[in-house]
Design an enzyme around this catalytic site. Structure first.
Site, mmCIF file in Angstrom:
data_model
loop_
_atom_site.group_PDB
_atom_site.id
_atom_site.type_symbol
_atom_site.label_atom_id
_atom_site.label_comp_id
_atom_site.label_asym_id
_atom_site.label_seq_id
_atom_site.Cartn_x
_atom_site.Cartn_y
_atom_site.Cartn_z
ATOM 1 N N SER A 55 0.832 -1.216 0.000
ATOM 2 C CA SER A 55 0.000 0.000 0.000
ATOM 3 C C SER A 55 0.865 1.266 0.000
ATOM 4 C CB SER A 55 -0.953 0.002 1.200
ATOM 5 O OG SER A 55 -0.266 -0.271 2.398
ATOM 6 N N HIS A 62 5.544 -13.084 6.723
ATOM 7 C CA HIS A 62 5.771 -11.665 6.393
ATOM 8 C C HIS A 62 6.873 -11.539 5.347
ATOM 9 C CE1 HIS A 62 6.455 -7.339 6.896
ATOM 10 N NE2 HIS A 62 5.220 -7.340 7.368
ATOM 11 N N ARG A 91 3.807 -5.294 16.582
ATOM 12 C CA ARG A 91 2.440 -4.734 16.607
ATOM 13 C C ARG A 91 1.485 -5.789 17.159
ATOM 14 N NH1 ARG A 91 2.048 -3.087 10.397
ATOM 15 N NH2 ARG A 91 2.878 -5.200 10.313
HETATM 16 C C1 LIG Z 1 -0.306 -5.980 7.204
HETATM 17 C C2 LIG Z 1 0.221 -7.022 6.334
HETATM 18 O O1 LIG Z 1 0.162 -6.921 5.126
HETATM 19 S S1 LIG Z 1 0.985 -8.336 7.064
HETATM 20 C C3 LIG Z 1 0.751 -9.693 5.904
HETATM 21 C C4 LIG Z 1 -0.678 -10.146 5.868
HETATM 22 N N1 LIG Z 1 -0.869 -11.318 5.032
HETATM 23 C C5 LIG Z 1 -1.115 -12.545 5.533
HETATM 24 O O2 LIG Z 1 -1.165 -12.734 6.731
HETATM 25 C C6 LIG Z 1 -1.384 -13.633 4.531
HETATM 26 C C7 LIG Z 1 -0.609 -14.913 4.871
HETATM 27 N N2 LIG Z 1 0.814 -14.698 4.668
HETATM 28 C C8 LIG Z 1 1.353 -14.781 3.394
HETATM 29 O O3 LIG Z 1 0.687 -15.074 2.408
HETATM 30 C C9 LIG Z 1 2.833 -14.464 3.238
HETATM 31 O O4 LIG Z 1 3.526 -14.799 4.409
HETATM 32 C C10 LIG Z 1 3.111 -12.984 2.884
HETATM 33 C C11 LIG Z 1 2.327 -12.565 1.632
HETATM 34 C C12 LIG Z 1 2.722 -12.064 4.028
HETATM 35 C C13 LIG Z 1 4.606 -12.803 2.614
HETATM 36 O O5 LIG Z 1 4.905 -13.506 1.449
HETATM 37 P P1 LIG Z 1 6.383 -13.946 1.074
HETATM 38 O O6 LIG Z 1 7.335 -12.847 1.395
HETATM 39 O O7 LIG Z 1 6.354 -14.426 -0.338
HETATM 40 O O8 LIG Z 1 6.634 -15.146 2.094
HETATM 41 P P2 LIG Z 1 7.720 -16.311 2.021
HETATM 42 O O9 LIG Z 1 8.931 -15.894 1.255
HETATM 43 O O10 LIG Z 1 7.905 -16.804 3.400
HETATM 44 O O11 LIG Z 1 6.944 -17.406 1.137
HETATM 45 C C14 LIG Z 1 7.538 -18.649 0.815
HETATM 46 C C15 LIG Z 1 6.449 -19.694 0.615
HETATM 47 O O12 LIG Z 1 5.772 -19.878 1.872
HETATM 48 C C16 LIG Z 1 4.381 -19.686 1.691
HETATM 49 N N3 LIG Z 1 3.817 -19.023 2.860
HETATM 50 C C17 LIG Z 1 4.143 -17.819 3.372
HETATM 51 N N4 LIG Z 1 3.329 -17.522 4.401
HETATM 52 C C18 LIG Z 1 2.483 -18.553 4.526
HETATM 53 C C19 LIG Z 1 1.379 -18.796 5.375
HETATM 54 N N5 LIG Z 1 0.987 -17.908 6.291
HETATM 55 N N6 LIG Z 1 0.715 -19.954 5.227
HETATM 56 C C20 LIG Z 1 1.090 -20.864 4.297
HETATM 57 N N7 LIG Z 1 2.112 -20.665 3.438
HETATM 58 C C21 LIG Z 1 2.788 -19.515 3.567
HETATM 59 C C22 LIG Z 1 4.281 -18.749 0.492
HETATM 60 O O13 LIG Z 1 2.975 -18.780 -0.086
HETATM 61 C C23 LIG Z 1 5.372 -19.269 -0.397
HETATM 62 O O14 LIG Z 1 4.900 -20.429 -1.038
HETATM 63 P P3 LIG Z 1 5.317 -20.784 -2.571
HETATM 64 O O15 LIG Z 1 6.781 -21.026 -2.508
HETATM 65 O O16 LIG Z 1 4.506 -21.971 -2.877
HETATM 66 O O17 LIG Z 1 4.967 -19.579 -3.398
HETATM 67 O O1 LIG Z 2 5.368 -4.554 5.619
HETATM 68 C C1 LIG Z 2 4.640 -5.268 4.898
HETATM 69 O O2 LIG Z 2 5.037 -5.773 3.824
HETATM 70 C C2 LIG Z 2 3.258 -5.590 5.290
HETATM 71 C C3 LIG Z 2 2.856 -4.994 6.595
HETATM 72 O O3 LIG Z 2 3.048 -5.562 7.641
HETATM 73 C C4 LIG Z 2 2.275 -3.655 6.583
HETATM 74 O O4 LIG Z 2 2.213 -3.024 5.512
HETATM 75 O O5 LIG Z 2 1.847 -3.170 7.646
#
Ligand SMILES: CC(=O)SCCNC(=O)CCNC(=O)[C@H](O)C(C)(C)COP(=O)(O)OP(=O)(O)OC[C@H]1O[C@@H](n2cnc3c(N)ncnc32)[C@H](O)[C@@H]1OP(=O)(O)O
Ligand SMILES: O=C([O-])CC(=O)C(=O)O
Length: 458
Positions: free
Chosen positions: A265, A341, A350
């Site tokens: 964002s 993350h 947080r």
């Molecule tokens: C405020 C925020 O935005 S905080 C984030 C909120 N999002 C979530 O909670 C959704 C669940 N989490 C995720 O999808 C991921 O951890 C993300 C999008 C936050 C970060 O993604 P990435 O940086 O790509 O994570 P990472 O490098 O650890 O991913 C490696 C693998 O682990 C998987 N993985 C990562 N987190 C999770 C999870 N919570 N559950 C299952 N699998 C996961 C990824 O999908 C990826 O799989 P792939 O190789 O088949 O594509």
């Molecule tokens: O930092 C990130 O990629 C996601 C996150 O936790 C936020 O935007 O608050």
């Protein structure tokens, strides 16, 4: 925990002009701080333009630019292990030094905004002055009210918020001044005025969406000029007499305000703003990035997932039952929402701060949904480690942010990302002011096709 003396030291380490602020207004304070930052950038350009601070691997190019140091972002920096720091201050630090609302204990949006924008801790008087300014500027133009009222209640609240914010650009002072031919040195002042106006209007806009979708026909009270931004937001949502929820919203909105620049964002706002698009359009775009389930929408998804777990296996469940449910989620190819993350490699501070809010309140200790979130946290990292994919098996902020809202009666979880959207404006808009004050250019990284990449490797 850091002592107050050490925190004050940390604030003053930011530079002579970054000590506790005086009686100056927000604009006057920025006017004072900007020349020092401009000089810092000039020096960096003159002395270090060619200094190498990292290298780019193929994995970065195909991996969502993860790990590349590629943006300037002034208000906060994220450490993978320790989490976010706002101008050098950790979450426990800001909880100690930033003014709260009268009668409250939690940080408020105004004091966080002041810190993000200026690098200074505002005084109580400055915080109240900013609260009043925001309340005075907070009414929506009638045509935006009509626009929001015309949306079907089935349109996702985030879509409504993004469209409402974009429409507010009708009144953009930055855009009007650009059309008249303002000088580059004037950009930041118009940008600041627009950003303050936008932040001021977010509670009325976001609360109108909530009213229309979930409580149609209910009257919306007028903004109270003596209340802080989130106090007004909570009142408009219909929870003004729920002190605990209002305090939670204050903490939630302050803590989600900024998470350095690379998150989807904030980065979107930065990219769109770099074209000199006005802040309403830039932030509207950011909201649509926030609305994705891997980013902000995860807070809605967490609650949906935890409630589905509760419906399937009950509230009084064992760790073993939660483990099985986690495995079922993973084996069905879904992510566990609220975990993992892009940068963090430890539990999100947080998340910890919101958990501490729960720990301090007996009614939350007894809440079945909060207990379920807690039990899930006790087993999920182990399951995710065993699963072996995610680089970070720990909870992020979304793992817990929604359950407190749910407990206190704000149960419409499709709305939760809107609250995040009210918050993220604090950091994303701060950087727009700084980008214009520092004269940062249009963002335009180089892309490559796979063929071009292979050629480069050879
Ligand atoms: C405020 C925020 O935005 S905080 C984030 C909120 N999002 C979530 O909670 C959704 C669940 N989490 C995720 O999808 C991921 O951890 C993300 C999008 C936050 C970060 O993604 P990435 O940086 O790509 O994570 P990472 O490098 O650890 O991913 C490696 C693998 O682990 C998987 N993985 C990562 N987190 C999770 C999870 N919570 N559950 C299952 N699998 C996961 C990824 O999908 C990826 O799989 P792939 O190789 O088949 O594509
Ligand atoms: O930092 C990130 O990629 C996601 C996150 O936790 C936020 O935007 O608050």
């Amino acid at each position: 925990m850091l002592s107050r003396t050490r925190i004050l030291g940390s604030v003053s380490r930011l530079g002579a002009s970054h000590r506790f602020a005086s009686t100056k207004s927000l604009k006057e304070t920025l006017q004072e701080v900007i020349p020092g930052k401009q000089a810092q950038l000039k020096k960096l350009k003159a002395e270090h333009a060619q200094t190498v601070v990292g290298d780019v691997k193929v994995e970065n190019i195909i991996g969502g630019m993860r790990g590349i140091k590629a943006m300037l972002w002034e208000a906060s920096v994220l450490d993978p292990n320790e989490g976010i720091r706002f101008h050098g201050l950790s979450i426990p630090d800001v909880q100690k030094v930033l003014p709260a609302a009268p009668g409250g204990k939690e940080i408020i949006a105004e004091s966080m905004l002041w810190l993000l924008l200026t690098g200074q801790v505002p005084t109580e008087a400055q915080t109240r002055q900013l609260s009043r300014e925001l309340a005075e500027k907070g009414d929506l133009p009638p045509f935006v009210e009509k626009l929001i009222d015309s949306f079907p209640a089935t349109l996702h609240p985030m879509t409504q918020l993004g469209m409402g914010v974009a429409a507010l650009n009708h009144d953009s002072l930055f855009q009007a001044a650009y059309e008249k031919g303002m000088k580059k040195t004037e950009y930041w002042t118009y940008m600041l005025d627009d950003c303050i106006n936008l932040i001021a209007r977010l509670p009325a806009l976001a609360a109108r969406i909530y009213r229309n979708v979930y409580n149609p026909g209910t009257p919306l009270p007028a903004l109270n000029k003596d209340l802080d931004l989130v106090g007004n937001y909570s009142t408009l949502l219909g929870f003004g007499d729920n002190h605990s929820l209002t305090e939670y919203l204050r903490l939630y909105i302050a803590l989600h305000g900024d998470h350095e620049g690379g998150n989807a964002s904030a980065h979107t706002a930065h990219l769109v703003g770099s074209t000199l698009s006005d802040p309403y359009l830039a932030y509207s775009s950011a909201l649509f990035a926030l609305a994705g389930p891997l980013h902000g929408l995860a807070n809605q998804e967490v609650l949906r997932w935890q409630l589905a777990m509760q419906a399937e296996i009950g509230s009084d469940v064992s760790h073993e039952q939660i483990k099985e449910y986690l495995w079922r989620t993973l084996k069905s190819g879904q992510v566990v929402p609220g975990y993992g993350h892009g940068v963090l490699r430890n539990p999100d501070p947080r998340f910890t701060a919101l958990q501490e809010f729960c720990d301090a309140r007996p009614e939350l200790q007894e809440s079945s949904i909060i207990q379920l979130v807690k039990k899930t946290y006790e087993v999920a990292p182990g399951v995710l480690k065993e699963h072996g994919k995610t680089k970070n098996p720990y909870p992020n902020v979304d793992a817990t942010s929604g359950c407190v809202l749910y407990h206190y009666g704000l149960k419409e979880f499709k709305y939760y990302t809107v609250i995040f959207g009210v918050s993220r404006a604090l950091g994303a808009l701060t950087q727009l002011v700084w980008s214009r004050a520092l004269g940062l250019p249009i963002e335009r990284p180089k892309s490559l096709s796979m063929d071009a990449l292979e050629k480069l490797i050879k």
